[in-house]
Design an enzyme around this catalytic site. Structure first.
Site, PDB file in Angstrom:
ATOM      1  CD  GLN A  98      -2.720   1.551   2.268  1.00 67.42           C
ATOM      2  OE1 GLN A  98      -2.142   1.973   3.254  1.00 67.42           O
ATOM      3  NE2 GLN A  98      -4.029   1.392   2.221  1.00 67.42           N
ATOM      4  CE1 TYR A 177      -2.549   9.424   7.151  1.00 74.25           C
ATOM      5  CE2 TYR A 177      -4.096   7.678   6.564  1.00 74.25           C
ATOM      6  CZ  TYR A 177      -3.290   8.303   7.500  1.00 74.25           C
ATOM      7  OH  TYR A 177      -3.231   7.835   8.788  1.00 74.25           O
ATOM      8  NE  ARG A 313     -11.059  -2.532  14.318  1.00 70.91           N
ATOM      9  CZ  ARG A 313     -12.235  -2.179  14.826  1.00 70.91           C
ATOM     10  NH1 ARG A 313     -12.352  -1.908  16.121  1.00 70.91           N
ATOM     11  NH2 ARG A 313     -13.298  -2.099  14.053  1.00 70.91           N
TER      12      ARG A 313
END
Length: 357
Positions: A98, A177, A313
Site C-alpha cells: 500500500q 491522507y 483488526r
C-alpha cells in the site's frame, strides 16, 4: 453469492480464498524506513490470506506520515522489502504494497520538511512525531506545477515495489491522507485544475493512478477509498456524485480492484458497487468501530456483490484468520497497547488457534 473460501481471480493472480488482510500501520520499520526480519515473519504468519495488503508505505520523504513507517523510494528500502515478499511467497501467499502519502497528516519533526497538501489547511487532531503527539501543522499548499511530481511519486514507488517482489500495489486514497485531501472540499480549496469542481478534485487521484498503471500495469494496481469518512478532518458534501465520477474515470484503466471502506451509508456503497465494473474489495468494519468484522459481515457484503472481503483488526491477533473463519472458531482479541509500541510483543506473539482435547 460467492463463498468466502472459494477461489477468485485478481489481475493476473489466482487467490485461493476471498479473504484479504487489510493494510494496518504497525510502525515497526528500522531507521531509514527499512523493512525488518520481524516484518517478514509477521506477514508470513498471515500468508494464508487470499491477498495481503501491506501497511502504508511512504512513496517519498515528504509523504511520510508517522515515525517508524517503511518507505519504497530508495534502493536500500527496496532491498529490505525483498525478505518480506520472499517470506510471504515461500508460505504460499500474495502481497500488494500500500502506497501511502500522508500529505498534511505529517510533521517537520518526522520528515525534516513542511508537510504538503492541496491547500494550507491543517488536519484535525494530533499527529504522531518522534517526540510524541503534537498538533497537526499547517501544510504548504502545492503549486500547480508541483502537483504532478507528487502524483508520479506513487508510480516511482510502485516500480520499487515490483522490484522488491511485491505482486502489485494499492494507492491509499482513503482516510484523510493526500489523495483523500484532494477529494475533500474542505481540505481542497484550490481554484486551479486540481480543485473546485468534482472533475477538478478527482484529477489528482486519477493522475496518480494513471501514472502507476503506466509504471507497473493495471493488473498490479488497486486503490483504496473511504467515501464520506471524516478521518483527520476531511469532509465532503457530495459523496455519491464525487465517487461515482471518480469510479467512472478509474473504470477505463481496468484496475485490479477498488477497495472500499464501509464509511458511507450502505445505500451509497451499494450504488458504488453498481457503478464499478471491476473487482471490488469491501472492508465491512467501520474504522474505529466497536469490534472487528467477522464472518457475518463478510457474507453480507458478498451477498451484495463484493468480490473479496478485507479484514483489519481481526488479523492482528489471529494470524490463522482464514481457518478461524472457515471453522467458526472464536477470534482472539488484540492488545491495543501494543499496536504501535514497536518490538515483537503483540506483533509476532499471537499463536494460531489451540485445539484442546
Amino acid at each position: 453469492m460467492s463463498d468466502l473460501f472459494s477461489a477468485a481471480r485478481l489481475g493476473d493472480l489466482t487467490l485461493p480464498n476471498r479473504v484479504v488482510m487489510a493494510p494496518m500501520t504497525r510502525v515497526r520499520a528500522a531507521a531509514g524506513g527499512l523493512a525488518t526480519p520481524s516484518m517478514a515473519a509477521y506477514y508470513a504468519q498471515r500468508a494464508t490470506a487470499g491477498l495481503i495488503v501491506s501497511e502504508g508505505v511512504q512513496p517519498n520523504r515528504v509523504g511520510q506520515s508517522n515515525p517508524g513507517t517503511p518507505g519504497l523510494h530508495t534502493d536500500e528500502q527496496t532491498e529490505s522489502w525483498r525478505q518480506v515478499t520472499a517470506a510471504v511467497h515461500s508460505n504460499g501467499g500474495r502481497i500488494f504494497a500500500q502506497l501511502m502519502h500522508g500529505g498534511r497528516v505529517s510533521h517537520p519533526d518526522t520528515t525534516g520538511e513542511q508537510p504538503v497538501a492541496p491547500s494550507a489547511v491543517p488536519a484535525t487532531g494530533l499527529v504522531f512525531t518522534p517526540a510524541g503527539p503534537q498538533p497537526a501543522p499547517t501544510p504548504r499548499a502545492l503549486t500547480t506545477d508541483e502537483v504532478p511530481e507528487q502524483a508520479t511519486s506513487y508510480a516511482e514507488a510502485a516500480r520499487h515495489a515490483v522490484a522488491a517482489g511485491f505482486d502489485g500495489v494499492e494507492l491509499h486514497g482513503a482516510n484523510g491522507y493526500l489523495i483523500s485531501q484532494f477529494l475533500a472540499s474542505n481540505a481542497n480549496l484550490r481554484t486551479d485544475r486540481y480543485g473546485g469542481s468534482i472533475a477538478g478534485r478527482i484529477r489528482f487521484a486519477v493522475e496518480a493512478t494513471e501514472a502507476t498503471v503506466d509504471a507497473v500495469g493495471a493488473a498490479r494496481t488497486g486503490i483504496r477509498l473511504s467515501p464520506a469518512a471524516t478521518i483527520w478532518g476531511v469532509a465532503d458534501a457530495d459523496v455519491p456524485e464525487l465517487y461515482a465520477a471518480l469510479l467512472a474515470e478509474l473504470a477505463r484503466l481496468d484496475l485490479a480492484y477498488v477497495h472500499l471502506e464501509a464509511t458511507a451509508d450502505e445505500e451509497v456503497l451499494r450504488g458504488l458497487r453498481r457503478a464499478w465494473p471491476g473487482t471490488l474489495i469491501m472492508n465491512p468494519a467501520m474504522p474505529g468501530g466497536p469490534k472487528p468484522a467477522g464472518r457475518a459481515e463478510a457474507d453480507h457484503w458478498l451477498d451484495l456483490g463484493a468480490d473479496l472481503i478485507s479484514f483489519g483488526r481481526a488479523y492482528l491477533a489471529n494470524p490463522d484468520l482464514v481457518e478461524r473463519l472457515r471453522q467458526g472458531l472464536p477470534l482472539a482479541p488484540a492488545d491495543e497497547a501494543t499496536y504501535y509500541q514497536g518490538g515483537d510483543a503483540g506483533y509476532l506473539t499471537y499463536p494460531a488457534y489451540q485445539h484442546t482435547a
